[in-house]
Design a protein around this motif. Structure first.
Motif, PDB file in Angstrom:
ATOM      1  N   ASN A  67       0.809  -1.218   0.000  1.00  0.00           N
ATOM      2  CA  ASN A  67       0.000   0.000   0.000  1.00  0.00           C
ATOM      3  C   ASN A  67       0.842   1.267   0.000  1.00  0.00           C
ATOM      4  OD1 ASN A  67      -2.285  -1.576   0.103  1.00  0.00           O
ATOM      5  ND2 ASN A  67      -2.761  -1.147   2.243  1.00  0.00           N
ATOM      6  N   CYS A  68       2.041   1.211   0.594  1.00  0.00           N
ATOM      7  CA  CYS A  68       2.891   2.404   0.653  1.00  0.00           C
ATOM      8  C   CYS A  68       3.212   2.920  -0.749  1.00  0.00           C
ATOM      9  CB  CYS A  68       4.159   2.137   1.440  1.00  0.00           C
ATOM     10  SG  CYS A  68       5.197   0.808   0.787  1.00  0.00           S
ATOM     11  N   GLY A  69       3.267   2.027  -1.722  1.00  0.00           N
ATOM     12  CA  GLY A  69       3.469   2.460  -3.104  1.00  0.00           C
ATOM     13  C   GLY A  69       2.255   3.162  -3.662  1.00  0.00           C
ATOM     14  N   LEU A  70       1.069   2.631  -3.354  1.00  0.00           N
ATOM     15  CA  LEU A  70      -0.172   3.235  -3.829  1.00  0.00           C
ATOM     16  C   LEU A  70      -0.371   4.620  -3.229  1.00  0.00           C
ATOM     17  CD1 LEU A  70      -2.593   0.165  -3.652  1.00  0.00           C
ATOM     18  CD2 LEU A  70      -1.143   0.906  -5.550  1.00  0.00           C
ATOM     19  N   TYR A  71       0.042   4.813  -1.967  1.00  0.00           N
ATOM     20  CA  TYR A  71      -0.075   6.132  -1.345  1.00  0.00           C
ATOM     21  C   TYR A  71       0.644   7.200  -2.166  1.00  0.00           C
ATOM     22  CZ  TYR A  71      -1.241   3.503   2.968  1.00  0.00           C
ATOM     23  OH  TYR A  71      -1.780   2.668   3.905  1.00  0.00           O
ATOM     24  N   CYS A  72       1.706   6.801  -2.858  1.00  0.00           N
ATOM     25  CA  CYS A  72       2.514   7.742  -3.639  1.00  0.00           C
ATOM     26  C   CYS A  72       2.071   7.824  -5.097  1.00  0.00           C
ATOM     27  CB  CYS A  72       3.988   7.344  -3.565  1.00  0.00           C
ATOM     28  SG  CYS A  72       4.693   7.448  -1.906  1.00  0.00           S
ATOM     29  N   GLY A  73       0.994   7.124  -5.433  1.00  0.00           N
ATOM     30  CA  GLY A  73       0.489   7.147  -6.795  1.00  0.00           C
ATOM     31  C   GLY A  73       1.190   6.202  -7.741  1.00  0.00           C
ATOM     32  N   ALA A  74       2.065   5.352  -7.210  1.00  0.00           N
ATOM     33  CA  ALA A  74       2.821   4.408  -8.040  1.00  0.00           C
ATOM     34  C   ALA A  74       1.997   3.159  -8.332  1.00  0.00           C
ATOM     35  CB  ALA A  74       4.121   4.027  -7.350  1.00  0.00           C
ATOM     36  N   GLN A  75       2.499   2.338  -9.229  1.00  0.00           N
ATOM     37  CA  GLN A  75       1.909   1.040  -9.514  1.00  0.00           C
ATOM     38  C   GLN A  75       2.671  -0.031  -8.737  1.00  0.00           C
ATOM     39  OE1 GLN A  75       0.568   0.560 -13.820  1.00  0.00           O
ATOM     40  NE2 GLN A  75       2.077   2.199 -14.033  1.00  0.00           N
ATOM     41  N   VAL A  76       1.956  -1.085  -8.367  1.00  0.00           N
ATOM     42  CA  VAL A  76       2.519  -2.120  -7.504  1.00  0.00           C
ATOM     43  C   VAL A  76       2.496  -3.469  -8.204  1.00  0.00           C
ATOM     44  CG1 VAL A  76       2.143  -3.411  -5.358  1.00  0.00           C
ATOM     45  CG2 VAL A  76       1.919  -0.923  -5.372  1.00  0.00           C
ATOM     46  N   ASP A  77       3.565  -4.237  -8.022  1.00  0.00           N
ATOM     47  CA  ASP A  77       3.611  -5.611  -8.510  1.00  0.00           C
ATOM     48  C   ASP A  77       4.332  -6.450  -7.462  1.00  0.00           C
ATOM     49  OD1 ASP A  77       3.208  -7.803 -10.119  1.00  0.00           O
ATOM     50  OD2 ASP A  77       4.335  -7.037 -11.833  1.00  0.00           O
ATOM     51  N   PHE A  78       4.317  -7.760  -7.681  1.00  0.00           N
ATOM     52  CA  PHE A  78       4.828  -8.689  -6.679  1.00  0.00           C
ATOM     53  C   PHE A  78       5.829  -9.656  -7.291  1.00  0.00           C
ATOM     54  CE2 PHE A  78       0.554  -7.371  -5.555  1.00  0.00           C
ATOM     55  CZ  PHE A  78       0.727  -6.925  -4.257  1.00  0.00           C
ATOM     56  N   VAL A  79       6.670 -10.208  -6.431  1.00  0.00           N
ATOM     57  CA  VAL A  79       7.645 -11.236  -6.815  1.00  0.00           C
ATOM     58  C   VAL A  79       7.374 -12.444  -5.929  1.00  0.00           C
ATOM     59  CG1 VAL A  79      10.085 -11.836  -7.003  1.00  0.00           C
ATOM     60  CG2 VAL A  79       9.345  -9.462  -7.390  1.00  0.00           C
ATOM     61  N   ASP A  80       7.275 -13.621  -6.517  1.00  0.00           N
ATOM     62  CA  ASP A  80       6.926 -14.821  -5.756  1.00  0.00           C
ATOM     63  C   ASP A  80       8.011 -15.152  -4.732  1.00  0.00           C
ATOM     64  OD1 ASP A  80       5.250 -16.851  -4.970  1.00  0.00           O
ATOM     65  OD2 ASP A  80       5.066 -17.737  -6.968  1.00  0.00           O
TER      66      ASP A  80
ATOM     67  N   ARG B  83      13.005  -5.438 -20.598  1.00  0.00           N
ATOM     68  CA  ARG B  83      12.579  -5.481 -22.006  1.00  0.00           C
ATOM     69  C   ARG B  83      11.332  -4.635 -22.236  1.00  0.00           C
ATOM     70  NH1 ARG B  83      13.752 -11.222 -21.682  1.00  0.00           N
ATOM     71  NH2 ARG B  83      11.514 -11.595 -21.390  1.00  0.00           N
ATOM     72  N   GLU B  84      10.445  -4.620 -21.241  1.00  0.00           N
ATOM     73  CA  GLU B  84       9.169  -3.910 -21.376  1.00  0.00           C
ATOM     74  C   GLU B  84       9.239  -2.460 -20.913  1.00  0.00           C
ATOM     75  OE1 GLU B  84       6.500  -6.225 -19.060  1.00  0.00           O
ATOM     76  OE2 GLU B  84       6.796  -8.063 -20.247  1.00  0.00           O
ATOM     77  N   GLY B  85      10.394  -2.047 -20.392  1.00  0.00           N
ATOM     78  CA  GLY B  85      10.526  -0.688 -19.874  1.00  0.00           C
ATOM     79  C   GLY B  85       9.721  -0.450 -18.609  1.00  0.00           C
ATOM     80  N   LYS B  86       9.604  -1.475 -17.765  1.00  0.00           N
ATOM     81  CA  LYS B  86       8.795  -1.373 -16.548  1.00  0.00           C
ATOM     82  C   LYS B  86       9.580  -1.798 -15.299  1.00  0.00           C
ATOM     83  CE  LYS B  86       4.308  -2.148 -18.787  1.00  0.00           C
ATOM     84  NZ  LYS B  86       3.099  -3.013 -18.835  1.00  0.00           N
ATOM     85  N   LEU B  87      10.837  -1.428 -15.252  1.00  0.00           N
ATOM     86  CA  LEU B  87      11.639  -1.756 -14.085  1.00  0.00           C
ATOM     87  C   LEU B  87      11.124  -1.012 -12.844  1.00  0.00           C
ATOM     88  CD1 LEU B  87      15.242  -1.687 -15.594  1.00  0.00           C
ATOM     89  CD2 LEU B  87      14.108  -3.677 -14.589  1.00  0.00           C
ATOM     90  N   PRO B  88      11.228  -1.619 -11.677  1.00  0.00           N
ATOM     91  CA  PRO B  88      10.758  -0.948 -10.460  1.00  0.00           C
ATOM     92  C   PRO B  88      11.697   0.171 -10.032  1.00  0.00           C
ATOM     93  CG  PRO B  88      11.846  -2.994  -9.890  1.00  0.00           C
ATOM     94  CD  PRO B  88      11.786  -2.966 -11.394  1.00  0.00           C
ATOM     95  N   LYS B  89      11.117   1.192  -9.410  1.00  0.00           N
ATOM     96  CA  LYS B  89      11.941   2.222  -8.791  1.00  0.00           C
ATOM     97  C   LYS B  89      12.346   1.796  -7.388  1.00  0.00           C
ATOM     98  CE  LYS B  89      12.367   7.177  -8.112  1.00  0.00           C
ATOM     99  NZ  LYS B  89      11.833   8.490  -8.537  1.00  0.00           N
ATOM    100  N   ILE B  90      11.431   1.066  -6.717  1.00  0.00           N
ATOM    101  CA  ILE B  90      11.675   0.623  -5.343  1.00  0.00           C
ATOM    102  C   ILE B  90      11.281  -0.840  -5.208  1.00  0.00           C
ATOM    103  CG2 ILE B  90      10.916   0.844  -2.932  1.00  0.00           C
ATOM    104  CD1 ILE B  90      10.567   3.820  -3.390  1.00  0.00           C
ATOM    105  N   LEU B  91      12.111  -1.591  -4.501  1.00  0.00           N
ATOM    106  CA  LEU B  91      11.785  -2.953  -4.088  1.00  0.00           C
ATOM    107  C   LEU B  91      11.679  -2.958  -2.571  1.00  0.00           C
ATOM    108  CD1 LEU B  91      11.514  -6.020  -4.956  1.00  0.00           C
ATOM    109  CD2 LEU B  91      13.909  -6.219  -4.265  1.00  0.00           C
ATOM    110  N   VAL B  92      10.524  -3.391  -2.054  1.00  0.00           N
ATOM    111  CA  VAL B  92      10.344  -3.557  -0.614  1.00  0.00           C
ATOM    112  C   VAL B  92      10.529  -5.030  -0.288  1.00  0.00           C
ATOM    113  CG1 VAL B  92       8.784  -3.329   1.356  1.00  0.00           C
ATOM    114  CG2 VAL B  92       8.761  -1.595  -0.455  1.00  0.00           C
ATOM    115  N   VAL B  93      11.635  -5.363   0.354  1.00  0.00           N
ATOM    116  CA  VAL B  93      11.874  -6.742   0.779  1.00  0.00           C
ATOM    117  C   VAL B  93      11.381  -6.892   2.216  1.00  0.00           C
ATOM    118  CG1 VAL B  93      13.824  -7.059  -0.777  1.00  0.00           C
ATOM    119  CG2 VAL B  93      14.240  -6.272   1.551  1.00  0.00           C
ATOM    120  N   VAL B  94      10.779  -8.020   2.520  1.00  0.00           N
ATOM    121  CA  VAL B  94      10.184  -8.245   3.833  1.00  0.00           C
ATOM    122  C   VAL B  94      10.884  -9.420   4.498  1.00  0.00           C
ATOM    123  CG1 VAL B  94       8.063  -8.809   5.074  1.00  0.00           C
ATOM    124  CG2 VAL B  94       7.963  -7.360   3.028  1.00  0.00           C
ATOM    125  N   HIS B  95      11.430  -9.176   5.679  1.00  0.00           N
ATOM    126  CA  HIS B  95      12.086 -10.238   6.442  1.00  0.00           C
ATOM    127  C   HIS B  95      11.014 -11.008   7.220  1.00  0.00           C
ATOM    128  CE1 HIS B  95      15.675  -8.301   5.142  1.00  0.00           C
ATOM    129  NE2 HIS B  95      15.703  -7.360   6.051  1.00  0.00           N
TER     130      HIS B  95
END
Length: 385
Positions: free
Chosen positions: A85-98, A120-132
């Motif tokens: 959600n922290c990404g959505l608060y900033c107006g960004a788009q969110v995706d996930f990594v398994d 390849r698609e020009g959609k690299l993330p600006k931020i990755l949130v890793v969760v321990h």
């Protein structure tokens, strides 16, 4: 009911809070800076910014890193919704990594494959949130290497992990990330009732997060547009929020931090005991990476459902019915209705979904007694027999 987690409050904690109640400052006094310095010194970070929740810390971390519209934030689907959600608060788009099927953390191999496709698609993330997750650190060395190659920033959501270590050093030192976030919710390892903290080694990020947590208001003349009108003067130079931590919370946090290492060591004793008690049951116990030292916020087992004559839900409800406060961490974020409206579907992240179908969080907190732990295992044995 034996809860899955709970705080420990002793007389020294109460005395610390009472001292603040009897002082001149209930907010914006000396305790918050002292708590920040205490935690920063403990984990080896340069700066710490205390806020009213870990969610707020994630938000100001994203803001400080310049996340905005047209940007992407990626995270794991096995986390609380705030990590996305922290990404959505900033107006960004969110995706996930398994996730990795052994650690349940974000999988570096899946991340690399997704980055290759995104480039390849020009959609690299600006931020990755890793969760321990559960307190076990992610493979930060591998993830940091990918960040250098693909140019994204890293936020460590270490809400479960204060007091844990990666490669012999405390989680929170930001050696492999731009910002690390801790949570001090009552079920976490130490508590401030509600509260969170963002840590960084970057002076500018710290300055920006400090601004964003308090309305975007500054008394720093270097950030003002003109000379102050007088000693009372301040300026709002950014759009910020009221995310401040109170003096009461900070005092409690300082007192709790004194026992942090003891709390984590007790959790390791409990986990080792669980490992032995559960050895013969049809469950998979948590795997701990030998190169890390988990904060052990959670003890998650996975049910071997093919060997059990009950469903996942039936096991959960039977244990709850016997006074065992099991829980489930977490429902995959991409399966939540809000995210499904964005186009995410069941089947998008199959390893995370399988984990969810088998996972169960057993009671884990440093005040859990041997008798209570025996009761938990005894009830589980009875349910699974």
């Amino acid at each position: 009911m034996i809860p899955y987690g709970r705080q420990e409050i002793i007389q020294s904690d109460i005395d610390a809070v009472v001292e603040v109640l009897q002082s001149d400052f209930l907010t914006q006094g000396p305790k918050v800076p002292l708590f920040e310095q205490t935690v920063a010194n403990k984990v080896g970070a340069k700066h710490a910014i205390a806020v009213n929740s870990a969610t707020s810390a994630l938000h100001i971390a994203c803001m400080a890193l310049g996340l905005g519209q047209a940007d992407w934030l990626w995270t794991t689907p096995i986390t609380f919704v705030a990590s996305a959600n922290c990404g959505l608060y900033c107006g960004a788009q969110v995706d996930f990594v398994d996730i990795d099927p052994i650690t349940y953390n974000l999988c570096p191999k899946a991340l690399e494959a997704k980055l290759i496709a995104a480039e390849r698609e020009g959609k690299l993330p600006k931020i990755l949130v890793v969760v321990h997750l559960c307190g076990q650190p992610c493979d930060m060395h591998a993830i940091h290497g990918l960040s250098q190659r693909y140019g994204f920033k890293i936020i460590e959501d270490a809400s479960h992990a204060i007091g844990g270590k990666y490669q012999g050093e405390y989680i929170g030192n930001c050696r492999y990330s731009d910002i690390t976030v801790f949570s001090f919710h009552p079920v976490k390892i130490i508590t401030t009732a509600e509260g969170g903290m963002a840590l960084t080694n970057d002076d500018q990020l710290a300055e920006n997060m400090n601004l964003y947590r308090s309305h975007g208001v500054t008394r720093d003349q270097n950030r003002m547009t003109h000379e102050p009108d007088g000693p009372w003067y301040y300026q709002q130079v950014e759009l910020g929020y009221n995310y401040r931590m109170t003096e009461l919370q900070a005092a409690l946090g300082i007192s709790q931090t004194e026992r942090l290492d003891t709390f984590v060591a007790l959790r390791h004793d409990l986990a080792k005991r669980y490992d032995g008690l559960l050895k013969e049951l049809p469950v998979k116990t948590p795997w701990q990476h030998p190169g890390s030292y988990s904060g052990l916020h959670l003890y998650v087992i996975r049910l071997q459902l093919d060997k059990i004559g009950k469903t996942h839900r039936e096991v959960f409800e039977c244990l709850r019915g016997q006074g065992i406060g099991v829980n489930l961490h977490y429902i995959p974020v991409h399966t939540q209705p809000y995210y499904q409206k964005m186009g995410f579907m069941q089947g998008d992240f199959p390893i995370a979904e399988r984990y969810y179908s088998e996972a169960l969080s057993l009671p884990m907190y440093h005040g859990l007694t041997d008798v209570q732990q025996d009761t938990v295992v005894g009830c589980l044995r009875k349910v699974l027999s």
